[in-house]
Design a protein around this motif. Sequence first.
Motif, PDB file in Angstrom:
ATOM      1  N   ALA A 257       8.381  38.690  -3.808  1.00 41.45           N
ATOM      2  CA  ALA A 257       8.700  37.215  -3.735  1.00 41.45           C
ATOM      3  C   ALA A 257       8.472  36.751  -2.182  1.00 41.45           C
ATOM      4  O   ALA A 257       7.540  35.834  -1.983  1.00 41.45           O
ATOM      5  CB  ALA A 257      10.067  36.604  -3.949  1.00 41.45           C
ATOM      6  N   ASP A 258       8.735  37.647  -1.130  1.00 36.88           N
ATOM      7  CA  ASP A 258       8.249  37.380   0.093  1.00 36.88           C
ATOM      8  C   ASP A 258       6.811  37.612   0.368  1.00 36.88           C
ATOM      9  O   ASP A 258       6.148  36.687   0.975  1.00 36.88           O
ATOM     10  CB  ASP A 258       8.878  38.332   1.060  1.00 36.88           C
ATOM     11  N   ARG A 259       6.312  38.450  -0.009  1.00 34.37           N
ATOM     12  CA  ARG A 259       4.734  38.793  -0.281  1.00 34.37           C
ATOM     13  C   ARG A 259       4.010  37.517  -0.593  1.00 34.37           C
ATOM     14  O   ARG A 259       2.898  37.277  -0.229  1.00 34.37           O
ATOM     15  CB  ARG A 259       4.392  40.163  -0.713  1.00 34.37           C
ATOM     16  N   TYR A 260       4.463  37.148  -1.817  1.00 35.05           N
ATOM     17  CA  TYR A 260       3.802  36.003  -2.723  1.00 35.05           C
ATOM     18  C   TYR A 260       3.722  34.898  -1.734  1.00 35.05           C
ATOM     19  O   TYR A 260       2.604  34.141  -1.475  1.00 35.05           O
ATOM     20  CB  TYR A 260       4.631  35.576  -3.788  1.00 35.05           C
ATOM     21  N   PHE A 261       4.837  34.407  -1.227  1.00 30.93           N
ATOM     22  CA  PHE A 261       4.861  33.243  -0.522  1.00 30.93           C
ATOM     23  C   PHE A 261       4.159  33.390   0.787  1.00 30.93           C
ATOM     24  O   PHE A 261       3.444  32.478   1.562  1.00 30.93           O
ATOM     25  CB  PHE A 261       6.298  32.875   0.102  1.00 30.93           C
TER      26      PHE A 261
ATOM     27  N   THR B  92       1.049  31.040   1.726  1.00 33.74           N
ATOM     28  CA  THR B  92       0.953  30.389   3.041  1.00 33.74           C
ATOM     29  C   THR B  92      -0.421  30.416   3.737  1.00 33.74           C
ATOM     30  O   THR B  92      -0.985  29.481   4.257  1.00 33.74           O
ATOM     31  CB  THR B  92       2.263  30.859   3.977  1.00 33.74           C
ATOM     32  N   VAL B  93      -0.730  31.590   3.903  1.00 37.75           N
ATOM     33  CA  VAL B  93      -2.235  31.949   4.480  1.00 37.75           C
ATOM     34  C   VAL B  93      -3.155  31.197   3.588  1.00 37.75           C
ATOM     35  O   VAL B  93      -4.091  30.505   4.214  1.00 37.75           O
ATOM     36  CB  VAL B  93      -2.489  33.586   3.989  1.00 37.75           C
ATOM     37  N   ALA B  94      -3.177  31.114   2.244  1.00 34.70           N
ATOM     38  CA  ALA B  94      -4.139  30.182   1.330  1.00 34.70           C
ATOM     39  C   ALA B  94      -4.011  28.898   1.896  1.00 34.70           C
ATOM     40  O   ALA B  94      -5.253  28.218   1.923  1.00 34.70           O
ATOM     41  CB  ALA B  94      -3.707  30.479  -0.112  1.00 34.70           C
ATOM     42  N   GLU B  95      -2.924  28.210   1.819  1.00 32.79           N
ATOM     43  CA  GLU B  95      -2.670  26.929   2.437  1.00 32.79           C
ATOM     44  C   GLU B  95      -3.106  26.739   3.736  1.00 32.79           C
ATOM     45  O   GLU B  95      -4.139  25.659   3.772  1.00 32.79           O
ATOM     46  CB  GLU B  95      -1.162  26.373   2.164  1.00 32.79           C
ATOM     47  N   ALA B  96      -2.938  27.349   4.622  1.00 32.48           N
ATOM     48  CA  ALA B  96      -3.428  27.415   6.008  1.00 32.48           C
ATOM     49  C   ALA B  96      -5.040  27.465   6.000  1.00 32.48           C
ATOM     50  O   ALA B  96      -5.755  26.638   6.637  1.00 32.48           O
ATOM     51  CB  ALA B  96      -2.877  28.403   6.887  1.00 32.48           C
ATOM     52  N   SER B  97      -5.437  28.543   5.110  1.00 36.66           N
ATOM     53  CA  SER B  97      -7.004  28.498   5.012  1.00 36.66           C
ATOM     54  C   SER B  97      -7.813  27.321   4.693  1.00 36.66           C
ATOM     55  O   SER B  97      -8.930  26.869   5.020  1.00 36.66           O
ATOM     56  CB  SER B  97      -7.458  29.757   4.513  1.00 36.66           C
ATOM     57  N   LEU B  98      -6.999  26.676   3.511  1.00 35.52           N
ATOM     58  CA  LEU B  98      -7.541  25.402   2.979  1.00 35.52           C
ATOM     59  C   LEU B  98      -7.495  24.271   3.910  1.00 35.52           C
ATOM     60  O   LEU B  98      -8.481  23.520   4.161  1.00 35.52           O
ATOM     61  CB  LEU B  98      -6.575  25.074   1.729  1.00 35.52           C
ATOM     62  N   LEU B  99      -6.295  24.187   4.657  1.00 34.24           N
ATOM     63  CA  LEU B  99      -6.461  23.074   5.799  1.00 34.24           C
ATOM     64  C   LEU B  99      -7.455  23.228   6.673  1.00 34.24           C
ATOM     65  O   LEU B  99      -7.989  22.323   7.539  1.00 34.24           O
ATOM     66  CB  LEU B  99      -4.831  23.193   6.385  1.00 34.24           C
ATOM     67  N   LEU B 100      -7.861  24.459   7.123  1.00 30.95           N
ATOM     68  CA  LEU B 100      -8.726  24.825   8.324  1.00 30.95           C
ATOM     69  C   LEU B 100     -10.362  24.929   7.818  1.00 30.95           C
ATOM     70  O   LEU B 100     -10.878  25.267   8.507  1.00 30.95           O
ATOM     71  CB  LEU B 100      -8.420  26.196   8.957  1.00 30.95           C
ATOM     72  N   GLY B 101     -10.365  24.700   6.553  1.00 30.70           N
ATOM     73  CA  GLY B 101     -11.684  24.775   5.797  1.00 30.70           C
ATOM     74  C   GLY B 101     -12.342  26.070   5.460  1.00 30.70           C
ATOM     75  O   GLY B 101     -13.491  26.218   5.599  1.00 30.70           O
ATOM     76  N   ASP B 102     -11.479  27.188   5.528  1.00 34.27           N
ATOM     77  CA  ASP B 102     -11.770  28.571   5.383  1.00 34.27           C
ATOM     78  C   ASP B 102     -11.822  28.872   4.068  1.00 34.27           C
ATOM     79  O   ASP B 102     -10.812  29.522   3.585  1.00 34.27           O
ATOM     80  CB  ASP B 102     -10.980  29.520   6.253  1.00 34.27           C
ATOM     81  N   THR B 103     -12.825  28.783   3.137  1.00 28.47           N
ATOM     82  CA  THR B 103     -13.021  28.818   1.701  1.00 28.47           C
ATOM     83  C   THR B 103     -12.745  30.540   1.344  1.00 28.47           C
ATOM     84  O   THR B 103     -11.919  30.772   0.635  1.00 28.47           O
ATOM     85  CB  THR B 103     -14.292  28.372   1.250  1.00 28.47           C
ATOM     86  N   ALA B 104     -13.431  31.326   2.160  1.00 31.22           N
ATOM     87  CA  ALA B 104     -13.280  32.625   1.836  1.00 31.22           C
ATOM     88  C   ALA B 104     -11.910  33.211   1.890  1.00 31.22           C
ATOM     89  O   ALA B 104     -11.398  33.898   1.095  1.00 31.22           O
ATOM     90  CB  ALA B 104     -14.210  33.320   2.726  1.00 31.22           C
ATOM     91  N   GLY B 105     -11.270  32.735   2.929  1.00 28.02           N
ATOM     92  CA  GLY B 105      -9.973  33.121   3.448  1.00 28.02           C
ATOM     93  C   GLY B 105      -8.905  32.590   2.249  1.00 28.02           C
ATOM     94  O   GLY B 105      -7.938  33.410   1.642  1.00 28.02           O
TER      95      GLY B 105
ATOM     96  N   GLU C  62      -4.721  37.705  -3.777  1.00 35.05           N
ATOM     97  CA  GLU C  62      -3.687  38.507  -3.497  1.00 35.05           C
ATOM     98  C   GLU C  62      -2.230  38.012  -4.245  1.00 35.05           C
ATOM     99  O   GLU C  62      -1.591  38.726  -4.814  1.00 35.05           O
ATOM    100  CB  GLU C  62      -3.386  38.756  -2.084  1.00 35.05           C
ATOM    101  N   ALA C  63      -2.001  36.732  -4.010  1.00 30.93           N
ATOM    102  CA  ALA C  63      -0.885  36.073  -4.668  1.00 30.93           C
ATOM    103  C   ALA C  63      -0.717  36.289  -6.161  1.00 30.93           C
ATOM    104  O   ALA C  63       0.354  36.124  -6.596  1.00 30.93           O
ATOM    105  CB  ALA C  63      -0.884  34.556  -4.210  1.00 30.93           C
TER     106      ALA C  63
END
Length: 840
Positions: free
Chosen positions: A417-421, A425-438, A445-446
């Motif tokens: 559960a911790d790893r999923y979140f 979180t990394v996915a959401e931050a990457s989306l906000l920063l425009g990093d499609t690959a990230g 992974e999630a």
Amino acid sequence: MTTGPDGVEEQSGLPPLKLWQWLRLIDEARKGRDAPFLIGGSGHLLLSAAEEDHVAEVLSEEVLPEIVRLSRGRRVLLMCGLAPGADLLFQRAAQKWLAARGVAHDAIGLLPVPTAQLAEDWSARANRDGYTVSARDRARILGEVEDARSACAAVVQLYESDAGEQLDSRSFRQQQYRILGAVLATRADALVAVLRHDNATDPGGTAEVVAWRRDPSRIPEHLRPVTPQRTASTGALFLINPRAGMAAQDDRRSASAQLAQRTLAEEERVVRAAEEALARGNDLLCNDLVYRAFERGLNTPALAWLRVQSLASAGSTVLARRQYDELAPEPSQRDSRWFTLLGRLEKDLGMRGGAQGRQHFLTAAESYLQAWRLKPDSYPAINAASLFLLAGDRETAAHWAQQALRLAGQAQLGEDADRYFLHATVAEASLLLGDTAGLREALIEADRLLPGDYSRRQVTLRQLRRVCEALGVSTSVLRELSLPPLIFLARDGPLLPTPTENFRLHDGDLPAHALLFASLSDIFDLSVIEPLMIRGRSLSVSLPFSANAMIEQAHRRYGARWGQRLESCLARAQRVSTNRGFLEPELPWSTLQARRHALGQALLWASRSDGAFRNLQIRSEPGGARLEALPVLAAGPQRMQQAVLQAQSVLDEPGMPRGRRMVGLIFADIAGFMRLDDPDLPQFWDVVMRGIAETLDAQRERILLRQTWGDALHVVTTDAATAAAVASGIQALIQQLVELPDSPFPALELRVAAHYAPVFEGFDPIQHARTYFGTQLTFTARIEPVTPPGQVYVTEGLAAQLAIEAPDAFACEYVGEIQLAKRFGNYRVYAMRATSGERR
């Protein structure tokens, strides 16, 4: 645990057996090779801590080993009356000891009176013995009794369902305890009695049970069990003196101190069970566990947090926000979890849109930052980032997205559960920063984690989609993270007349982590559902009649083994729902409604997300069945009606019996009416009641009956959607009147309850008009008094039907198992509201 009409207690959708039913099952089982070995337990209500320790030691070291030797490998059934004290000690100690040694066993609860009365009788005895027992103490004891009841495989009700006021009579209850004693004395293969040697032989007490065990002829004729009984005088009897071997100096700790220890243990147990339910994504179970604990007087910060969290997870945002204000500690005393929970609630309110949307987002962002200041972590940072974006501040959003990425990179990977979140979180931050690959890498992974956790994935995808919308990015970038599909199982054939042992189910088209919804109406349905549950599938079941009636019917038609298989199957179900108000000859009609209910339940879940909604057609074939997949439908609001039409196409349409029909039922009451004086009443009728009449007039073609008396209103409609429209319409009317700057009635509030159920249609000879009557009107009327003013509470039946009739027009948010008025029992209730113009 729930309590049905007139004190009939129910557990997990399974009503208790009557004594004659259970005795018949036992007598039938004794004829076979796998006859169970019955162990009865009886003892004193009040034991000191030292006495309890001594009894538990004797049970474990001497009595139970000997009993297991006598059982010769047969399955053990533990029987006791579930009374506080020795009964519960016997059940707990025996179950723990048998489980630790791998001995096959089950517990059978024999209820002489309702569980609440057991606790009250214990309290009265404690008071007579000089102890001071508070209301909180009584609530704790009731909790212990209910916990023991929930650990039973079956409950046998020794009192009649219509006992009513008789239960208030001490002499009547004493007779009930004597009936329990007669069953234990005559039916147990081995009887364990916790008995002080100097104890008097009071009627219904353990000493009398022991005397009857030694000589069954002493049992009064009218107290003997109702079916032919075996001779028990030669059966084993084990007496445990709780004082034997103890020092002369008894343990003088007060009952209050012992109760305090038990209270702490119970609170820890409830918290653990609720957290486990929440971790499995079963928000509704978590909510019910905590709600029942609150009813018993338990109230700790952990339980308070779980109460609000479970309501939020179940979609009851408005109620959760109100509960937050009532239950949360003072701001200076809140930890990071309380601030993140407030942030979530304000975010969910903001996502509903409206003029206050941006302010909700800013309040939510600040709440997450409060949590971050207390505990710098990536979770509050990323939520603050997305909320600033939704509030229109992209620069601040990018700053906190970078902070979230930095903190995520420093985090230690723990459980799944911790790893999923963390990956979310990394996915959401990457989306906000425009990093499609990230973004893509993090979602992949999630997606490998928590594959069957519908609730967590649903929350993640909902937030990511909203961020995509705010950024103007296509949601196709989120395709790497999927939701388990919601599947409605629909059958194509008629009811199966006879059972078959050689049934095979081919379920190759069934996804591994799907959430399944189905009706269970006959042996064919059981043959399909049973192997799915044995394989660990998550399945919610709808029944055409009560589980007790269906088990009895299976037993009568096909034999005890099929009845036991049905009971075992229902015990494995994640959720069991039962049709209310149908008559036994109405099986085809009730079966259709059970299927509609299962479909509605699936659609209720689907309405909370954008996951895939699927139908699987159950195709019967020689010796078995095959599950054939129909086309996948997106289950968002824009496609929900298509899903409904496709699913309904596989339902039969038997006609309703003559003089009977399904209707929407409404009962409403205006709180504050009784405070009006005579000079106010003409204006009340001209403004309030005229406004309600106009609301009803707008739906006149689908209203079958409208009645009023004083401030009360009763309406019968042709369908669930009309009932919902009327209920929400009159609620909105009262709210508008109250909020007027110069309102003549600023203190008025409306309570509305609605239900969808079968009724009789007939002629009222008093009013010379068509009328509608039946038990379900009374049931609906019992919901209205417990509805909070300003709310519309609806039953599970209406909520499910609404999901079919008007999937986009109304939202039904789960409230919990609410205790109805006039001791009418606990039932599942939803808060309903109109969603016109709302973004969901």
